[in-house]
Write a protein that holds these residues in place. Sequence first.
Motif, PDB file in Angstrom:
ATOM      1  N   MET A 192      16.906 -20.633   2.923  1.00  7.53           N
ATOM      2  CA  MET A 192      17.973 -19.679   2.611  1.00  7.53           C
ATOM      3  C   MET A 192      18.078 -18.687   3.763  1.00  7.53           C
ATOM      4  N   PRO A 193      18.439 -19.195   4.963  1.00  8.00           N
ATOM      5  CA  PRO A 193      18.306 -18.354   6.149  1.00  8.00           C
ATOM      6  C   PRO A 193      19.527 -17.546   6.544  1.00  8.00           C
ATOM      7  N   THR A 194      20.703 -17.767   5.963  1.00  6.05           N
ATOM      8  CA  THR A 194      21.866 -17.003   6.402  1.00  6.05           C
ATOM      9  C   THR A 194      22.404 -16.146   5.265  1.00  6.05           C
ATOM     10  N   ARG A 195      22.720 -14.906   5.603  1.00  2.00           N
ATOM     11  CA  ARG A 195      23.192 -13.960   4.591  1.00  2.00           C
ATOM     12  C   ARG A 195      24.500 -14.411   3.953  1.00  2.00           C
ATOM     13  N   GLY A 196      25.350 -15.055   4.744  1.00  2.00           N
ATOM     14  CA  GLY A 196      26.633 -15.493   4.211  1.00  2.00           C
ATOM     15  C   GLY A 196      26.525 -16.540   3.124  1.00  2.00           C
ATOM     16  N   GLU A 197      25.393 -17.256   3.078  1.00  2.00           N
ATOM     17  CA  GLU A 197      25.189 -18.291   2.061  1.00  2.00           C
ATOM     18  C   GLU A 197      24.693 -17.718   0.736  1.00  2.00           C
ATOM     19  N   ALA A 232      15.795 -15.308 -14.065  1.00  2.00           N
ATOM     20  CA  ALA A 232      14.412 -14.847 -14.181  1.00  2.00           C
ATOM     21  C   ALA A 232      13.907 -14.220 -12.892  1.00  2.00           C
ATOM     22  N   ALA A 233      14.695 -14.345 -11.813  1.00  2.00           N
ATOM     23  CA  ALA A 233      14.361 -13.719 -10.533  1.00  2.00           C
ATOM     24  C   ALA A 233      15.411 -12.673 -10.192  1.00  2.00           C
ATOM     25  N   PRO A 234      15.082 -11.709  -9.347  1.00  2.00           N
ATOM     26  CA  PRO A 234      16.061 -10.714  -8.905  1.00  2.00           C
ATOM     27  C   PRO A 234      17.136 -11.357  -8.021  1.00  2.00           C
ATOM     28  N   PRO A 235      18.162 -10.597  -7.647  1.00  2.00           N
ATOM     29  CA  PRO A 235      19.187 -11.127  -6.746  1.00  2.00           C
ATOM     30  C   PRO A 235      18.577 -11.512  -5.398  1.00  2.00           C
ATOM     31  N   VAL A 236      18.897 -12.712  -4.933  1.00  2.00           N
ATOM     32  CA  VAL A 236      18.466 -13.155  -3.608  1.00  2.00           C
ATOM     33  C   VAL A 236      19.473 -12.598  -2.606  1.00  2.00           C
ATOM     34  N   LYS A 237      19.081 -11.534  -1.914  1.00  2.00           N
ATOM     35  CA  LYS A 237      20.011 -10.796  -1.050  1.00  2.00           C
ATOM     36  C   LYS A 237      19.710 -10.949   0.434  1.00  2.00           C
ATOM     37  N   PHE A 238      18.532 -11.474   0.768  1.00  2.00           N
ATOM     38  CA  PHE A 238      18.114 -11.505   2.157  1.00  2.00           C
ATOM     39  C   PHE A 238      17.647 -12.903   2.534  1.00  2.00           C
ATOM     40  N   VAL A 258      20.735 -18.590  -5.987  1.00  2.00           N
ATOM     41  CA  VAL A 258      20.642 -18.472  -4.530  1.00  2.00           C
ATOM     42  C   VAL A 258      22.037 -18.470  -3.926  1.00  2.00           C
ATOM     43  N   ARG A 259      22.663 -19.612  -3.848  1.00  2.00           N
ATOM     44  CA  ARG A 259      23.998 -19.695  -3.268  1.00  2.00           C
ATOM     45  C   ARG A 259      25.104 -19.498  -4.301  1.00  2.00           C
ATOM     46  N   SER A 304      10.440 -11.142   0.370  1.00  2.00           N
ATOM     47  CA  SER A 304      11.444 -10.734   1.353  1.00  2.00           C
ATOM     48  C   SER A 304      12.858 -11.147   0.977  1.00  2.00           C
ATOM     49  N   CYS A 305      13.014 -12.278   0.306  1.00  2.00           N
ATOM     50  CA  CYS A 305      14.371 -12.698  -0.059  1.00  2.00           C
ATOM     51  C   CYS A 305      14.976 -11.788  -1.132  1.00  2.00           C
ATOM     52  N   PHE A 306      14.126 -11.030  -1.820  1.00  3.71           N
ATOM     53  CA  PHE A 306      14.600 -10.080  -2.839  1.00  3.71           C
ATOM     54  C   PHE A 306      14.684  -8.645  -2.325  1.00  3.71           C
ATOM     55  N   ASP A 307      13.667  -8.219  -1.576  1.00  4.11           N
ATOM     56  CA  ASP A 307      13.607  -6.805  -1.190  1.00  4.11           C
ATOM     57  C   ASP A 307      13.817  -6.555   0.300  1.00  4.11           C
ATOM     58  N   GLY A 308      13.925  -7.611   1.102  1.00  9.13           N
ATOM     59  CA  GLY A 308      14.178  -7.442   2.530  1.00  9.13           C
ATOM     60  C   GLY A 308      12.990  -6.937   3.315  1.00  9.13           C
ATOM     61  N   ASN A 309      11.797  -6.961   2.718  1.00 11.76           N
ATOM     62  CA  ASN A 309      10.587  -6.494   3.411  1.00 11.76           C
ATOM     63  C   ASN A 309       9.850  -7.696   3.994  1.00 11.76           C
TER      64      ASN A 309
END
Length: 516
Positions: A411-416, A397-403, A372-373, A461-466
């Motif tokens: 995990m609410p801010t993109r900068g983190e 085991a999870a995709p990149p957390v980008k969103f 995550v961070r 949403s944290c992975f795909d932004g949807n």
Amino acid sequence: MCGIVGVVSQSPVNQLIYDSLLLLQHRGQDAAGIATADGNNFHMHKANGMVRDVFRTRNMRSLPGTVGIGQVRYPTAGSASSEEEAQPFYVNAPFGIILAHNGNLTNWPQLKDEMFRVDRRHINTNSDTEVLLNVFAHELQLASSGLELDPSALFKAVSGVHRRVRGSYAIVSLIAGYGLVGFRDPFGIRPLCIGKLETDHGTEWMLASESVALEGIGFEFVRDVLPGEAVFIDLEGNFHAQQCATNASLNPCIFELVYLARPDSVLDGVPVYNARLRMGDYLAEKIKRVLPADLKIDVVMPIPDSSRPAAMQVAAKLGVEYREGFFKNRYVGRTFIMPGQAVRKKSVRQKLNAMGIEFKGKNVLIVDDSIVRGTTSHEIVQMARHAGANKVIFASAAPPVKFPNVYGIDMPTRGELVAHGRTDDEVARMIGADYLVYQDVDALKNAVRDINPALKDFDASCFDGNYITGDVTSEYLDGVELARLAPAAQSDRDAASEAIDGGTARSQLHLQLSVE
């Protein structure tokens, strides 16, 4: 992410709820609360801290009654330090309602304003749960007539909540003199399940965030609450259920299966442990495809505990030895849900210790459930190197957390987010790994669908932004980030001021001592 439970029993429920909250402690370590109903009277105790610290014998004795709800909190809206925002919340009209909530409302500021201007209700905290409680109370007042409340009026009120509220929510609520209500948002983002226990005195019912809370105290798992559905269990133990949302669809949070839920739970027909094993299968295939063919991996190691199933499958699929190289101190909280980067970083070293005998001179593949961070991952890689590892390959085991996640995970801010705006190679350099392999988003979803093909889509949403609720825009995310960063900036200013004041005080003390 919080843990909630509600019980209708034929005997005192305080111990049942306490035991259930212990089984849900992984879902929140910030605060805990229990409310019970004894006839028309409510009793409640809540405070900041772990379940075992919040409730003493005297507190348990002050919670009589055969109906009750409880919650363990992990804050995502409002103030983490405010004991006033511990749940459950209470409102005295209509009837008297107590409510606990797991999730996060995306339109709670607008609802708070609407509550004041239109509904003439005062909201006393910055908790979205208090807003949700007052929306429910207002809709219940509109739906009910006279002094009596029947299931149809209650279900009509829940329909009103669905029309007004956006975001994720799983709810347990007590209505004085009537019983227990539970409902889930129309997308089924946050989990809620039903259990029952047949006794000599009748059927007892329980609602809980995870099946482990039911089965761990002897209840039989019946089913999940459907998206948009409400259930009502009256004081005599009669069970009522009705769909209260139009166009409801099941889109459970896939991060529950990656990390949040206990491995011995079953969520929406998916055993969590089996899902994590399957994630390991897909991750192993990705590792085979992307790592250099001449790279020899000597051992596969998990970061205990949630990544163990995936790591075991990776090792088996690669034909590499599986070893436990990190020893976990179980008396330190989960770093993901600890507030503040400095606290998380310090906690990693207190929580994990690398055993040199498993690392020295080896090419080590470390498997974690997610990144995550990046703070924890960086510390773990450094620990592996200090323990003598030759090369460190890190796999998620999870995709990149980008969103940002706005549905109840902190995990609410993109900068983190270490993966936001960076390539995999850049993230690898930031965490200090020689190689980094992420799971693919489609592979993660397929890992779950392989177990329950009825699940067509997820909140990922944290992975795909949807963002499936359809109300989360770039402007909304900017507002969330500003709201989150403002208190942090003030905290930094206060710390700097204290440091300056402290330095001045120390100088004055030094001067005084010198003169003397």
